[in-house]
Design a protein around this motif. Structure first.
Motif, PDB file in Angstrom:
ATOM      1  N   GLU A  90       0.833  -1.204   0.000  1.00 45.21           N
ATOM      2  CA  GLU A  90       0.000   0.000   0.000  1.00 45.21           C
ATOM      3  C   GLU A  90       0.867   1.252   0.000  1.00 45.21           C
ATOM      4  OE1 GLU A  90      -3.081   2.362  -0.303  1.00 45.21           O
ATOM      5  OE2 GLU A  90      -3.416   0.209  -0.157  1.00 45.21           O
ATOM      6  N   GLN A  91       1.947   1.221   0.752  1.00 43.47           N
ATOM      7  CA  GLN A  91       2.848   2.369   0.801  1.00 43.47           C
ATOM      8  C   GLN A  91       3.601   2.532  -0.525  1.00 43.47           C
ATOM      9  OE1 GLN A  91       5.345   1.462   4.141  1.00 43.47           O
ATOM     10  NE2 GLN A  91       3.795   2.003   5.659  1.00 43.47           N
ATOM     11  N   ARG A  92       4.034   1.439  -1.094  1.00 42.47           N
ATOM     12  CA  ARG A  92       4.825   1.509  -2.324  1.00 42.47           C
ATOM     13  C   ARG A  92       3.989   1.964  -3.518  1.00 42.47           C
ATOM     14  NH1 ARG A  92       8.153  -4.183  -1.550  1.00 42.47           N
ATOM     15  NH2 ARG A  92       9.605  -3.420   0.043  1.00 42.47           N
ATOM     16  N   ILE A  93       2.776   1.432  -3.628  1.00 37.62           N
ATOM     17  CA  ILE A  93       1.975   1.823  -4.787  1.00 37.62           C
ATOM     18  C   ILE A  93       1.399   3.218  -4.602  1.00 37.62           C
ATOM     19  CG2 ILE A  93      -0.279   0.889  -4.085  1.00 37.62           C
ATOM     20  CD1 ILE A  93      -0.473  -0.169  -7.035  1.00 37.62           C
TER      21      ILE A  93
ATOM     22  N   GLN B  60       3.110   5.719  -3.723  1.00 35.71           N
ATOM     23  CA  GLN B  60       4.105   6.563  -4.379  1.00 35.71           C
ATOM     24  C   GLN B  60       3.883   6.565  -5.888  1.00 35.71           C
ATOM     25  OE1 GLN B  60       8.152   5.289  -3.774  1.00 35.71           O
ATOM     26  NE2 GLN B  60       9.002   6.829  -5.161  1.00 35.71           N
ATOM     27  N   PHE B  61       3.597   5.390  -6.457  1.00 28.55           N
ATOM     28  CA  PHE B  61       3.332   5.285  -7.900  1.00 28.55           C
ATOM     29  C   PHE B  61       2.100   6.102  -8.267  1.00 28.55           C
ATOM     30  CE2 PHE B  61       0.958   3.263 -11.335  1.00 28.55           C
ATOM     31  CZ  PHE B  61       1.908   3.213 -12.342  1.00 28.55           C
ATOM     32  N   TYR B  62       1.033   5.955  -7.500  1.00 30.97           N
ATOM     33  CA  TYR B  62      -0.194   6.706  -7.794  1.00 30.97           C
ATOM     34  C   TYR B  62       0.055   8.208  -7.707  1.00 30.97           C
ATOM     35  CZ  TYR B  62      -3.093   2.466  -7.620  1.00 30.97           C
ATOM     36  OH  TYR B  62      -3.666   1.255  -7.877  1.00 30.97           O
ATOM     37  N   ALA B  63       0.839   8.630  -6.725  1.00 27.89           N
ATOM     38  CA  ALA B  63       1.138  10.060  -6.591  1.00 27.89           C
ATOM     39  C   ALA B  63       1.893  10.570  -7.817  1.00 27.89           C
ATOM     40  CB  ALA B  63       1.947  10.311  -5.325  1.00 27.89           C
ATOM     41  N   GLU B  64       2.832   9.774  -8.305  1.00 26.25           N
ATOM     42  CA  GLU B  64       3.592  10.156  -9.501  1.00 26.25           C
ATOM     43  C   GLU B  64       2.700  10.224 -10.738  1.00 26.25           C
ATOM     44  OE1 GLU B  64       7.660   7.973  -7.831  1.00 26.25           O
ATOM     45  OE2 GLU B  64       6.520   7.114  -9.494  1.00 26.25           O
ATOM     46  N   GLU B  65       1.627   9.399 -10.744  1.00 28.07           N
ATOM     47  CA  GLU B  65       0.680   9.406 -11.852  1.00 28.07           C
ATOM     48  C   GLU B  65      -0.446  10.410 -11.634  1.00 28.07           C
ATOM     49  OE1 GLU B  65       0.796   7.267 -14.758  1.00 28.07           O
ATOM     50  OE2 GLU B  65       2.854   7.226 -14.004  1.00 28.07           O
ATOM     51  N   GLN B  66      -0.358  11.164 -10.542  1.00 23.67           N
ATOM     52  CA  GLN B  66      -1.360  12.174 -10.176  1.00 23.67           C
ATOM     53  C   GLN B  66      -2.742  11.550  -9.968  1.00 23.67           C
ATOM     54  OE1 GLN B  66      -0.901  15.144 -13.330  1.00 23.67           O
ATOM     55  NE2 GLN B  66       0.628  16.220 -12.097  1.00 23.67           N
ATOM     56  N   LEU B  67      -2.744  10.368  -9.344  1.00 23.37           N
ATOM     57  CA  LEU B  67      -3.979   9.688  -8.968  1.00 23.37           C
ATOM     58  C   LEU B  67      -4.153   9.810  -7.458  1.00 23.37           C
ATOM     59  CD1 LEU B  67      -3.505   6.485 -11.157  1.00 23.37           C
ATOM     60  CD2 LEU B  67      -4.955   8.453 -11.662  1.00 23.37           C
ATOM     61  N   THR B  68      -5.391   9.974  -7.026  1.00 22.53           N
ATOM     62  CA  THR B  68      -5.618  10.266  -5.607  1.00 22.53           C
ATOM     63  C   THR B  68      -6.081   9.068  -4.797  1.00 22.53           C
ATOM     64  OG1 THR B  68      -7.891  10.966  -6.110  1.00 22.53           O
ATOM     65  CG2 THR B  68      -6.174  12.671  -6.099  1.00 22.53           C
ATOM     66  N   HIS B  69      -6.511   7.989  -5.463  1.00 19.46           N
ATOM     67  CA  HIS B  69      -7.016   6.857  -4.692  1.00 19.46           C
ATOM     68  C   HIS B  69      -5.858   6.005  -4.170  1.00 19.46           C
ATOM     69  CE1 HIS B  69      -6.805   5.320  -8.933  1.00 19.46           C
ATOM     70  NE2 HIS B  69      -6.138   4.369  -8.309  1.00 19.46           N
ATOM     71  N   SER B  70      -6.175   5.097  -3.282  1.00 21.80           N
ATOM     72  CA  SER B  70      -5.195   4.121  -2.814  1.00 21.80           C
ATOM     73  C   SER B  70      -5.567   2.755  -3.375  1.00 21.80           C
ATOM     74  CB  SER B  70      -5.178   4.062  -1.279  1.00 21.80           C
ATOM     75  OG  SER B  70      -6.296   3.332  -0.791  1.00 21.80           O
ATOM     76  N   TRP B  71      -4.625   1.823  -3.322  1.00 19.67           N
ATOM     77  CA  TRP B  71      -4.904   0.472  -3.818  1.00 19.67           C
ATOM     78  C   TRP B  71      -5.994  -0.174  -2.986  1.00 19.67           C
ATOM     79  CZ3 TRP B  71      -3.957  -4.554  -1.708  1.00 19.67           C
ATOM     80  CH2 TRP B  71      -4.133  -5.604  -2.625  1.00 19.67           C
ATOM     81  N   THR B  72      -5.920  -0.020  -1.680  1.00 16.06           N
ATOM     82  CA  THR B  72      -6.941  -0.606  -0.809  1.00 16.06           C
ATOM     83  C   THR B  72      -8.316  -0.046  -1.135  1.00 16.06           C
ATOM     84  OG1 THR B  72      -5.358  -0.984   0.978  1.00 16.06           O
ATOM     85  CG2 THR B  72      -7.691  -0.864   1.591  1.00 16.06           C
ATOM     86  N   GLU B  73      -8.417   1.268  -1.286  1.00 13.62           N
ATOM     87  CA  GLU B  73      -9.699   1.880  -1.632  1.00 13.62           C
ATOM     88  C   GLU B  73     -10.218   1.342  -2.957  1.00 13.62           C
ATOM     89  OE1 GLU B  73      -8.722   5.967  -1.701  1.00 13.62           O
ATOM     90  OE2 GLU B  73      -8.968   6.272   0.465  1.00 13.62           O
ATOM     91  N   ARG B  74      -9.337   1.206  -3.920  1.00  9.86           N
ATOM     92  CA  ARG B  74      -9.734   0.735  -5.257  1.00  9.86           C
ATOM     93  C   ARG B  74     -10.260  -0.692  -5.201  1.00  9.86           C
ATOM     94  NH1 ARG B  74      -8.377   2.696 -10.325  1.00  9.86           N
ATOM     95  NH2 ARG B  74      -8.488   1.190 -12.037  1.00  9.86           N
ATOM     96  N   VAL B  75      -9.550  -1.555  -4.481  1.00 14.49           N
ATOM     97  CA  VAL B  75      -9.954  -2.962  -4.378  1.00 14.49           C
ATOM     98  C   VAL B  75     -11.295  -3.083  -3.658  1.00 14.49           C
ATOM     99  CG1 VAL B  75      -9.393  -5.159  -3.276  1.00 14.49           C
ATOM    100  CG2 VAL B  75      -7.619  -3.889  -4.500  1.00 14.49           C
TER     101      VAL B  75
END
Length: 273
Positions: A225-228, A230-245
Motif C-alpha cells: 500500500e505504501q509503495r503503490i 508513491q506510484f499513484y502520486a507520480e501518476e497524479q492519482l488520488t485513490h489508494s490500492w486498498t480503496e480501489r480494491v
C-alpha cells in the motif's frame, strides 16, 4: 544489460530499493518484467503478417487435453470498434488502436465436430469444461501479449467486454457456445503518452512454501500500500490500492454488469451443470 539495469527492472516491478540483480536473465525475462498496459496508440497499422505471428504464438500456449477450445476475432473496422468501445464503458483506446482482438471460449467448433460424427458431447455442458475454455483463452492471449511486446507493440486487456456479453456476441456474430472472454488492444504505443511499470505485491504476499499462510500476508500488503501510493502520486492519482480494491468488490454495482455473467453464459449455451 548491466547489473544495474537488471536490478532496476526488478526495482520497478516491486518498488524495492534494495532489489539485487537476478543471477539469471535473458530477453524473454526482460519482456515479461517490462510489461505495462498501454492506452495511447499511433494510427500505424498492425500488419496481417504480425497478426498471424501473434496467433501462432497464442497457439503455442498450453491447452487442456489439446482440446483448443478458444478462438479469437480480430476487429479492425473503425465503426465496429467504436460500438464495442461503447459496450466496454467508452474506452477510447479501443477505437484509437489499429486492432482489437476478442478472445473467446469456443465450444461451437467441437459441437459441430460431434454433430458431424453423430457423437454425444454431454461433457461440454459441465462447469469444468467452461473453465477449460476460459483458461485456454487466457493462456493463449498471454502468449500473444508477450509476442506483441517482444516486437515493440503495446497491449491492454479489455475485461469490460463482459459488461454486455449478449450485445458483444451480436456485434461479432458469435454463435451459441462461443463466449467473448475479454478483448486485447494491440498497436504501436504513442510515445507522447508514456506508460510506466505498475508495481505488484511483494513476492512474500503471493508466494507460499509448502502450505498457505494468510495471516502473514497482512504486513506485506501494508508494505505494498505504501509503495503503490508513491506510484499513484507520480501518476497524479488520488485513490489508494486498498480503496480501489474494496470499492471494486463492495457490491454488484462495482462489477458493471458482470454480476449477471452466469445468466449471460446460459443465454449463449453454456449450461454450467
Amino acid at each position: 544489460m548491466t547489473q544495474e539495469l537488471l536490478a532496476e527492472a526488478l526495482r520497478q516491478r516491486y518498488r524495492e530499493s534494495h532489489s539485487a540483480a537476478p543471477a539469471q536473465w535473458n530477453s524473454v525475462l526482460r519482456v515479461l518484467h517490462e510489461h505495462r498496459s498501454v492506452r495511447a496508440y499511433l494510427d500505424t497499422p498492425v500488419s496481417d503478417e504480425t497478426l498471424r505471428l501473434l496467433v501462432s504464438a497464442a497457439q503455442s500456449a498450453a491447452t487442456s487435453s489439446n482440446l483448443q477450445v478458444w478462438s479469437v476475432v480480430a476487429v479492425r473496422d473503425q465503426a465496429r470498434k467504436a460500438r464495442l468501445a461503447e459496450l466496454a464503458g467508452g474506452q477510447q483506446h479501443i477505437v484509437q488502436a489499429p486492432v482489437l482482438l476478442v478472445w473467446t471460449a469456443d465450444f461451437a467448433r467441437l459441437r459441430q465436430l460431434a454433430a458431424d460424427h453423430d457423437a454425444p458431447l454431454d461433457g461440454a455442458d459441465y462447469l469444468e469444461s467452461s473453465y477449460v475454455g476460459f483458461i485456454d483463452a487466457a493462456l493463449a492471449a498471454q502468449n500473444a501479449v508477450v509476442a506483441a511486446e517482444s516486437l515493440g507493440l503495446g497491449t491492454v486487456y479489455i475485461g469490460a467486454l463482459r459488461n454486455h456479453p449478449e450485445l458483444v456476441a451480436a456485434e461479432l456474430n458469435l454463435p451459441q457456445h462461443v463466449f467473448a472472454v475479454f478483448g486485447l488492444v494491440v498497436g504501436h504505443p504513442d510515445p507522447s503518452g508514456p506508460t510506466r511499470i505498475k508495481p505488484r505485491l511483494p513476492q512474500a504476499a503471493v508466494l507460499h512454501h509448502e502450505t498457505y499462510k494468510l495471516t502473514e500476508q497482512r504486513k506485506h500488503v501494508a508494505t505494498y500500500e505504501q509503495r503503490i501510493a508513491q506510484f499513484y502520486a507520480e501518476e497524479q492519482l488520488t485513490h489508494s490500492w486498498t480503496e480501489r480494491v474494496l470499492h471494486r468488490l463492495a457490491s454488484a454495482a462495482g462489477l458493471n454488469g458482470r454480476h449477471r455473467l452466469r445468466e449471460a453464459l446460459a443465454n449463449h449455451g453454456f449450461r454450467l451443470v
